[in-house]
Write an enzyme that holds these catalytic residues in place. Sequence first.
Site, PDB file in Angstrom:
ATOM      1  N   TYR A  56      12.443  24.632 -28.393  1.00 49.65           N
ATOM      2  CA  TYR A  56      12.592  24.342 -29.858  1.00 49.65           C
ATOM      3  C   TYR A  56      13.723  22.862 -29.493  1.00 49.65           C
ATOM      4  CZ  TYR A  56      12.433  29.221 -29.247  1.00 49.65           C
ATOM      5  OH  TYR A  56      12.280  30.547 -29.064  1.00 49.65           O
ATOM      6  N   HIS A 112      22.743  27.421 -34.353  1.00 49.00           N
ATOM      7  CA  HIS A 112      23.552  26.297 -34.794  1.00 49.00           C
ATOM      8  C   HIS A 112      22.031  25.311 -34.220  1.00 49.00           C
ATOM      9  CE1 HIS A 112      24.736  25.165 -30.581  1.00 49.00           C
ATOM     10  NE2 HIS A 112      24.847  24.516 -31.082  1.00 49.00           N
TER      11      HIS A 112
END
Length: 159
Positions: free
Chosen positions: A146, A59
Amino acid sequence: MSRYIRPKVPGATVFFTVNLAVRGGDLLVQRIDALREAVFKTHAERRFYIDAWVVMPDHMHAVWTLPPDDSDYAIRWQVIKARFSRSVPKGAQRRSHVARRERAVWQRRFWEHHIRDSESYRAAITYCHMNPVKHGFVQNAEEWPYSSVHRDIACGRWL
């Protein structure tokens, strides 16, 4: 089925949660280059400011600010999801996926929350950056590769 009516506020700042169809995998980080390309191309076509973004294995969370004359964040997510989906193998498709020409990569919907004040803005940014810590992937936000936390550190916005 419920019909979602999303607010249409030009120039809004919005917090998002976007999930893969099947939770528990790591497709987003394994194919991070494809996701980055999908975002880059969509951003070039339909400008918006990325206030924060974190990509987790299954997600992602983001905070965007739209241009002053634009309220259509849904089309941006639709295009990002479609571009990414075309770059990865199809998921397990049900008849409804085939009928809608979906690849069964993403959950159909996404969650959004309009930011209304500086306190909720700070909370949303912090939530994005701290999500990898919350999930136990890292001890400190800056260890997660990230995340926009690295941009914020470089600009002096993250302590």
